[in-house]
Design a protein around this motif. Structure first.
Motif, short mmCIF file in Angstrom:
data_model
loop_
_atom_site.label_atom_id
_atom_site.label_comp_id
_atom_site.label_asym_id
_atom_site.label_seq_id
_atom_site.Cartn_x
_atom_site.Cartn_y
_atom_site.Cartn_z
N ALA A 1 -20.24 22.16 -38.44
CA ALA A 1 -20.31 20.70 -38.36
C ALA A 1 -19.22 20.05 -39.21
O ALA A 1 -18.60 19.06 -38.79
N MET A 2 -18.97 20.60 -40.39
CA MET A 2 -17.93 20.06 -41.25
C MET A 2 -16.56 20.22 -40.61
O MET A 2 -15.70 19.33 -40.70
N GLY A 3 -16.35 21.35 -39.94
CA GLY A 3 -15.09 21.54 -39.24
C GLY A 3 -14.89 20.52 -38.14
O GLY A 3 -13.79 19.96 -37.98
N HIS A 4 -15.97 20.26 -37.38
CA HIS A 4 -15.89 19.24 -36.34
C HIS A 4 -15.64 17.86 -36.94
O HIS A 4 -14.85 17.07 -36.41
N TYR A 5 -16.31 17.57 -38.06
CA TYR A 5 -16.13 16.28 -38.71
C TYR A 5 -14.69 16.11 -39.19
O TYR A 5 -14.08 15.05 -39.00
N THR A 6 -14.13 17.15 -39.80
CA THR A 6 -12.75 17.07 -40.29
C THR A 6 -11.78 16.85 -39.14
O THR A 6 -10.86 16.02 -39.22
N ARG A 7 -12.02 17.58 -38.04
CA ARG A 7 -11.15 17.40 -36.88
C ARG A 7 -11.26 15.99 -36.31
O ARG A 7 -10.24 15.35 -36.02
N ASP A 8 -12.49 15.49 -36.18
CA ASP A 8 -12.68 14.14 -35.64
C ASP A 8 -12.10 13.08 -36.56
O ASP A 8 -11.56 12.07 -36.10
N ARG A 9 -12.20 13.32 -37.89
CA ARG A 9 -11.65 12.35 -38.83
C ARG A 9 -10.13 12.28 -38.71
O ARG A 9 -9.54 11.20 -38.72
N LEU A 10 -9.48 13.43 -38.59
CA LEU A 10 -8.03 13.45 -38.42
C LEU A 10 -7.63 12.77 -37.11
O LEU A 10 -6.65 12.01 -37.06
N LYS A 11 -8.40 13.05 -36.06
CA LYS A 11 -8.13 12.42 -34.77
C LYS A 11 -8.31 10.91 -34.86
O LYS A 11 -7.49 10.14 -34.34
N TYR A 12 -9.38 10.48 -35.55
CA TYR A 12 -9.63 9.05 -35.70
C TYR A 12 -8.51 8.38 -36.50
O TYR A 12 -8.03 7.31 -36.12
N ASN A 13 -8.08 9.01 -37.60
CA ASN A 13 -7.01 8.44 -38.41
C ASN A 13 -5.72 8.30 -37.61
O ASN A 13 -5.00 7.31 -37.73
N ASP A 14 -5.44 9.31 -36.78
CA ASP A 14 -4.22 9.25 -35.96
C ASP A 14 -4.32 8.13 -34.93
O ASP A 14 -3.36 7.36 -34.73
N LEU A 15 -5.50 8.01 -34.29
CA LEU A 15 -5.68 6.94 -33.32
C LEU A 15 -5.61 5.57 -33.97
O LEU A 15 -5.08 4.61 -33.38
N GLU A 16 -6.16 5.46 -35.19
CA GLU A 16 -6.13 4.19 -35.90
C GLU A 16 -4.69 3.78 -36.20
O GLU A 16 -4.33 2.60 -36.03
N GLN A 17 -3.87 4.72 -36.65
CA GLN A 17 -2.47 4.41 -36.94
C GLN A 17 -1.72 4.00 -35.67
O GLN A 17 -0.93 3.05 -35.67
N THR A 18 -1.99 4.71 -34.58
CA THR A 18 -1.36 4.36 -33.31
C THR A 18 -1.79 2.98 -32.86
O THR A 18 -0.96 2.17 -32.37
N ASN A 19 -3.06 2.65 -33.03
CA ASN A 19 -3.58 1.34 -32.65
C ASN A 19 -2.91 0.23 -33.46
O ASN A 19 -2.55 -0.83 -32.91
N LEU A 20 -2.76 0.44 -34.76
CA LEU A 20 -2.11 -0.57 -35.61
C LEU A 20 -0.65 -0.79 -35.19
O LEU A 20 -0.17 -1.93 -35.17
N GLN A 21 0.04 0.28 -34.84
CA GLN A 21 1.43 0.15 -34.40
C GLN A 21 1.52 -0.66 -33.11
O GLN A 21 2.40 -1.52 -32.95
N LEU A 22 0.59 -0.38 -32.19
CA LEU A 22 0.59 -1.11 -30.93
C LEU A 22 0.25 -2.58 -31.15
O LEU A 22 0.81 -3.46 -30.48
#
Length: 290
Positions: free
Chosen positions: A85-106
């Motif tokens: 579960a922690m592995g999934h959470y870490t992966r999802d958090r990294l994915k979320y952070n990347d999407l958030e940065q992309t969203n801010l740029q757009l």
């Protein structure tokens, strides 16, 4: 007589015989039903108890050891599940952070205003439940924060599990929450909640009523060609009356077509259980200029 002396001359056999007689005597003393024992009987009983304790302790340690081994195995399996579960959470958090940065740029490229950028930056306040209305026709609760904490009518209230209700009345230090269990499509004062399904852009409907018999919510006005399905996670869409987006509401249990076949109606099992609350969370939307 001579045979008896020969028997007594065998020391090992003699000790075994004495031990057997002593054991029989001890058993007789320990099983004695009398309430008052003589001091020799008490001494022997205590001695037997000590011997039993000496043998019982190792046995209990062995039993406890195997029980601990079984518990360790269960703990190990639980730790493995937590690692996954922690592995999934870490992966999802990294994915979320990347999407958030992309969203801010757009947003910057599209010249989003500050109000547009902060539209979904909700705040939250913890509230204690101070009373509940037992009237089944009302189904409201009161919480211990009000205008002094920036609480306003229309704000969403949630538990850790999911959406609970909406702030209906506010005083200086308390607020009243209309629960989802009070929703009634035939009541003009009952406000519906716009909802959608996670990951499905074509799903849109209105949470309008609650069935006290089944404990289910009804989501109506769903387009006939929508791809809503059983077990979909339903959340608020945030498009009506500035109601917060992404509020967890429940899970789809069944779907049926309307009377004329033009729309669908979904039965939603709410995440919140509406019982025994101590703390709730009031969702505070950002201040957006009109």
């Amino acid at each position: 007589m001579l045979e008896l002396f020969k028997l007594l001359g065998n020391k090992r056999l003699f000790v075994l015989l004495v031990g057997l007689v002593t054991f029989i005597a001890l058993m007789g003393f320990t099983l004695s039903p009398r309430a008052n024992l003589s001091w020799p009987e008490k001494f022997l009983k205590d001695s037997v108890g000590f011997v039993q304790y000496v043998f019982y302790k190792p046995a209990s340690y062995v039993a406890g050891f195997f029980k601990d081994v079984a518990n360790m195995r269960a703990v190990y399996q639980e730790n493995e599940e937590l690692r996954i579960a922690m592995g999934h959470y870490t992966r999802d958090r990294l994915k979320y952070n990347d999407l958030e940065q992309t969203n801010l740029q757009l947003q910057k490229m599209l010249n989003f205003t500050r109000e547009q950028q902060e539209r979904y930056n909700y705040g939250s306040r913890i509230a204690q439940v101070i009373s509940a209305n037992s009237d089944p026709n009302s189904r409201t609760i009161n919480i211990d924060i009000g205008e002094n904490a920036g609480i306003k009518p229309g704000m969403a209230v949630t538990s850790q599990e999911g959406l609970v209700g909406v702030i209906s009345h506010v005083s200086s230090y308390t607020s009243t929450v209309n629960l989802l269990t009070s929703m009634d499509a035939n009541d003009p004062t009952s406000n519906a909640i716009a909802a959608t399904a996670v990951g499905k852009e074509k799903v849109f409907g209105m949470i309008e009523s609650y069935d006290p018999k089944s404990g289910m919510l009804k989501m109506t006005k769903i387009a006939e060609d929508s791809n809503i399905a059983k077990d979909d996670e339903i959340i608020s869409s945030g498009i009506i009356n500035n109601f917060p987006k992404y509020m967890r509401i429940g899970k789809v249990k069944s779907i049926e077509k309307s009377e004329y076949g033009l729309t669908k109606t979904a039965t939603i099992e709410p995440y919140a259980n509406f019982l025994d609350w101590k703390q709730l969370i009031v969702i505070i939307p950002p201040e957006v200029k009109e």
